[in-house]
Each structure stands twice: as C-alpha cells, then as structure tokens.
Design an enzyme around this catalytic site. Structure first.
Site, PDB file in Angstrom:
ATOM      1  N   ASN A 283      -8.005   4.796   0.043  1.00 24.15           N
ATOM      2  CA  ASN A 283      -8.643   4.442  -1.232  1.00 24.15           C
ATOM      3  C   ASN A 283     -10.141   4.286  -0.979  1.00 24.15           C
ATOM      4  O   ASN A 283     -10.572   3.312  -0.364  1.00 24.15           O
ATOM      5  CB  ASN A 283      -8.019   3.124  -1.729  1.00 24.15           C
ATOM      6  CG  ASN A 283      -8.700   2.589  -2.976  1.00 24.15           C
ATOM      7  OD1 ASN A 283      -9.504   3.285  -3.596  1.00 24.15           O
ATOM      8  ND2 ASN A 283      -8.370   1.361  -3.343  1.00 24.15           N
TER       9      ASN A 283
ATOM     10  N   LYS B  67     -12.428   3.738  -3.077  1.00 24.51           N
ATOM     11  CA  LYS B  67     -13.022   2.774  -4.023  1.00 24.51           C
ATOM     12  C   LYS B  67     -14.324   3.341  -4.624  1.00 24.51           C
ATOM     13  O   LYS B  67     -14.444   4.551  -4.769  1.00 24.51           O
ATOM     14  CB  LYS B  67     -13.234   1.423  -3.338  1.00 24.51           C
ATOM     15  CG  LYS B  67     -11.952   0.920  -2.673  1.00 24.51           C
ATOM     16  CD  LYS B  67     -12.006  -0.517  -2.311  1.00 24.51           C
ATOM     17  CE  LYS B  67     -10.737  -0.884  -1.543  1.00 24.51           C
ATOM     18  NZ  LYS B  67     -10.627  -2.305  -1.274  1.00 24.51           N
TER      19      LYS B  67
ATOM     20  N   HIS C 293      -3.909  -1.656  -8.579  1.00 31.44           N
ATOM     21  CA  HIS C 293      -4.580  -2.188  -7.390  1.00 31.44           C
ATOM     22  C   HIS C 293      -5.048  -3.611  -7.679  1.00 31.44           C
ATOM     23  O   HIS C 293      -5.430  -3.936  -8.805  1.00 31.44           O
ATOM     24  CB  HIS C 293      -5.773  -1.295  -7.012  1.00 31.44           C
ATOM     25  CG  HIS C 293      -6.341  -1.645  -5.671  1.00 31.44           C
ATOM     26  ND1 HIS C 293      -7.245  -2.678  -5.512  1.00 31.44           N
ATOM     27  CD2 HIS C 293      -6.110  -1.136  -4.439  1.00 31.44           C
ATOM     28  CE1 HIS C 293      -7.550  -2.770  -4.221  1.00 31.44           C
ATOM     29  NE2 HIS C 293      -6.877  -1.856  -3.547  1.00 31.44           N
TER      30      HIS C 293
ATOM     31  N   GLU D 278      -7.717  -5.093  -7.121  1.00 35.82           N
ATOM     32  CA  GLU D 278      -9.072  -5.224  -7.668  1.00 35.82           C
ATOM     33  C   GLU D 278      -9.083  -4.967  -9.170  1.00 35.82           C
ATOM     34  O   GLU D 278     -10.021  -5.375  -9.864  1.00 35.82           O
ATOM     35  CB  GLU D 278     -10.026  -4.285  -6.909  1.00 35.82           C
ATOM     36  CG  GLU D 278     -10.329  -4.859  -5.531  1.00 35.82           C
ATOM     37  CD  GLU D 278     -10.659  -3.833  -4.462  1.00 35.82           C
ATOM     38  OE1 GLU D 278     -10.983  -2.685  -4.794  1.00 35.82           O
ATOM     39  OE2 GLU D 278     -10.565  -4.206  -3.266  1.00 35.82           O
TER      40      GLU D 278
ATOM     41  N   GLU E 181       0.319  -5.015  -0.913  1.00 38.75           N
ATOM     42  CA  GLU E 181      -0.994  -5.407  -0.415  1.00 38.75           C
ATOM     43  C   GLU E 181      -1.252  -6.877  -0.736  1.00 38.75           C
ATOM     44  O   GLU E 181      -1.591  -7.214  -1.883  1.00 38.75           O
ATOM     45  CB  GLU E 181      -2.083  -4.571  -1.094  1.00 38.75           C
ATOM     46  CG  GLU E 181      -1.935  -3.087  -0.882  1.00 38.75           C
ATOM     47  CD  GLU E 181      -3.249  -2.372  -1.125  1.00 38.75           C
ATOM     48  OE1 GLU E 181      -3.794  -1.834  -0.155  1.00 38.75           O
ATOM     49  OE2 GLU E 181      -3.750  -2.388  -2.253  1.00 38.75           O
TER      50      GLU E 181
ATOM     51  N   GLY F 133      -9.657  -6.213   2.682  1.00 39.49           N
ATOM     52  CA  GLY F 133     -11.072  -6.258   3.019  1.00 39.49           C
ATOM     53  C   GLY F 133     -11.507  -7.512   3.756  1.00 39.49           C
ATOM     54  O   GLY F 133     -12.703  -7.785   3.856  1.00 39.49           O
TER      55      GLY F 133
ATOM     56  N   SER G 254      -6.447  -4.567   5.379  1.00 37.86           N
ATOM     57  CA  SER G 254      -7.096  -4.628   6.689  1.00 37.86           C
ATOM     58  C   SER G 254      -6.372  -3.841   7.778  1.00 37.86           C
ATOM     59  O   SER G 254      -6.330  -4.259   8.934  1.00 37.86           O
ATOM     60  CB  SER G 254      -7.294  -6.094   7.108  1.00 37.86           C
ATOM     61  OG  SER G 254      -8.174  -6.737   6.208  1.00 37.86           O
TER      62      SER G 254
HETATM   63  C1  PEP Z   1      -7.243  -1.697  -0.349  1.00 44.70           C
HETATM   64  O1  PEP Z   1      -8.218  -1.964  -1.031  1.00 44.70           O
HETATM   65  O2  PEP Z   1      -6.254  -1.152  -0.867  1.00 44.70           O
HETATM   66  C2  PEP Z   1      -7.252  -2.072   1.058  1.00 44.70           C
HETATM   67  C3  PEP Z   1      -6.117  -2.113   1.684  1.00 44.70           C
HETATM   68  O3  PEP Z   1      -8.476  -2.363   1.602  1.00 44.70           O
HETATM   69  P1  PEP Z   1      -8.787  -2.682   3.156  1.00 44.70           P
HETATM   70  O4  PEP Z   1      -8.026  -1.666   3.969  1.00 44.70           O
HETATM   71  O5  PEP Z   1     -10.256  -2.525   3.273  1.00 44.70           O
HETATM   72  O6  PEP Z   1      -8.311  -4.063   3.411  1.00 44.70           O
END
Ligand code: PEP
Length: 258
Positions: free
Chosen positions: A11, A13, A96, A98, A167, A173, A212
C-alpha cells in the site's frame, strides 16, 4: 484469487509522484514474474494507469486504495470502482484503518464499497480489519474483529475474490507488532470466523497480517499458520525490502527469461 501463499501486497498510500511510481514499478518488474505467490501494489489513484500499463504482463497486480460505494453521481472528488477498473486496477483495498479511524468510515460503508467493487468486476477485494490500541489493551480484539467481519464483508461474496487483511491499528507505521503467539491466535480465530460467516467457504480465503512488516520480521510472521501473506505500508516503498518480504514468505520469481 489463486490460493497460493504468500499474498504480499504493498500500500503506497499518498506518496510519490508519477515518476516515483514508475521507478518503483520498474524496480519491482526487474525482479521478474512472480512464480510462487501473489504480489500486488496499490498506488495513489492518479498513478494507477501508468503503473498498470508498466506492469502489464509482469504478473504483479495493481489495485486502488479505496473506491466510492456509488457507481456514479454527484460525489465531488470521489472515484468509483468502475473508474479504478477503467484505469487498469484489478484489485481494491477497502476499510483501511486510516479510512475507518481517520475518516470515520463505518462497517456498512465498507460493505457497500465491497458490493460496488464486485459489481464493477474488480477481481480482488482486500477488506481490512483491526483493533485500536485501547481495544487491544481492553482484550476486545476478537470481539472487534468479529463485528468488523460481520459488518464489512458481504455474506454472499464470491470467496475467490476476497482477501482479508488483519492490521492492528496500533501496529501500523509504529514499528511495533503483536507477538508471534498473538498473531497466531488471532489468525486462527479469524479462520474460524470466516468459515462461519461465509457458510463454510471461508477456509480458503487468504488472511494477511499487516502492521510494521519488514524484511527482518517477515520470515517469522509469514511462517505462522493461517498467515497467508502481508499487507505492507512503509516497507513497500523500498523495492528491495518489499521483495525481501515476498521471498521471506516463500514467494519466488520465475527465472529470468522464463
Ligand atoms: C498499512 O498501512 O497497511 C501498513 C501495514 O503500514 P506499515 O507496514 O507501514 O505498518
């Protein structure tokens, strides 16, 4: 969706311009055609067409990061599922964190978007679920995930087109991840819940872990039973790191020229 592990999706973003997206796509393409597992990237809307054209025939899927629930109409600034398909996307990320937590997207909106994506003919829907840190500390994780599955995933969905991404919001992040044991417990629960929600058909739905994931922890996370892949944010902007995650999970590229 072919049921072969690992499903490693990146992703991107809201990062980069067209030239950055092309450079990323070119670097991934240079690795070769995925021979084992499924790789996908989710660029910003404005970069879908250029990335999809560049990756055509590479075996790497291209998706959108969201779509609107309506097919068309007076929704200024929004993009429909049909539009992302028209731009060359065959997949879409939905729900997601976010969007759920940053923009107040609800389970029923995510389900409506999923229905729109199915109607528009997108092949792969990645429906994201996950608990907040407060819910995790409250030991409410499984309850929250059950509610999100029931509310966000259309019960009659064609399971061949579904991927679920677990997630934990607090792991996105942040550099923090649940323990391997916790990931295993949650994914085992999700498998059972998907089987129940999808009338027995949920046993083959790929379940990704996200939050992460990087090259150094991918091997142990992707080895957990019922972890079928990873949804990757930050590390997907580094082609070498993204490739490392894919190969750590058993993904292979075809030998060059094959
Ligand atoms: C995400 O935003 O779906 C995600 C998993 O981000 P990160 O890998 O940066 O934690």
């Amino acid at each position: 969706m072919p049921a072969r592990r690992p499903f490693v999706f990146g992703n991107w973003k809201m990062n980069g311009l067209g030239s950055d997206a092309l450079a990323l796509a070119a670097a991934l393409k240079a690795e070769g055609r995925p021979a084992e597992g499924t790789l996908a990237v989710f660029p910003p809307f404005t970069q879908i067409a250029v990335v999809a054209q560049h990756l055509e025939g590479s075996g790497i899927l291209v998706g959108a990061q969201d779509c609107h629930e309506a097919a068309k109409g007076a929704y200024t600034g929004s993009i429909s599922a049909g539009m992302v398909a028209d731009a060359g996307a065959t997949a879409v990320l939905l729900g997601h964190s976010e969007r759920r937590h940053g923009l107040g997207e609800t389970d029923s909106q995510v389900r409506a978007k999923a229905e729109a994506a199915l109607a528009a003919g997108l092949d792969t829907l990645v429906i994201c679920i996950g608990e907040t840190e407060a819910e995790y500390l409250d030991k409410a994780t499984l309850q929250v995930l059950d509610r999100q599955i029931e509310g966000s995933i259309p019960a009659g969905i064609d399971v061949e087109r579904l991927v679920v991404a677990y997630e934990p919001v607090w792991a996105i992040g942040t550099g923090r991840t649940p323990t391997i044991e916790e990931i295993g417990q949650v994914h085992a629960h999700l498998r059972q819940k998907l089987v129940a929600h999808l009338d027995g058909d949920g046993s083959t739905v790929p379940i990704q872990y996200g939050g992460s994931v990087k090259g150094s922890n991918a091997g142990s996370i992707l080895a957990v039973p019922d972890v079928d892949g990873a949804l990757v944010g930050g590390a997907s902007l580094d082609p070498a790191e993204f490739t490392k995650i894919f190969t750590a999970g058993g993904g292979r590229f075809a030998a060059s020229g094959s």
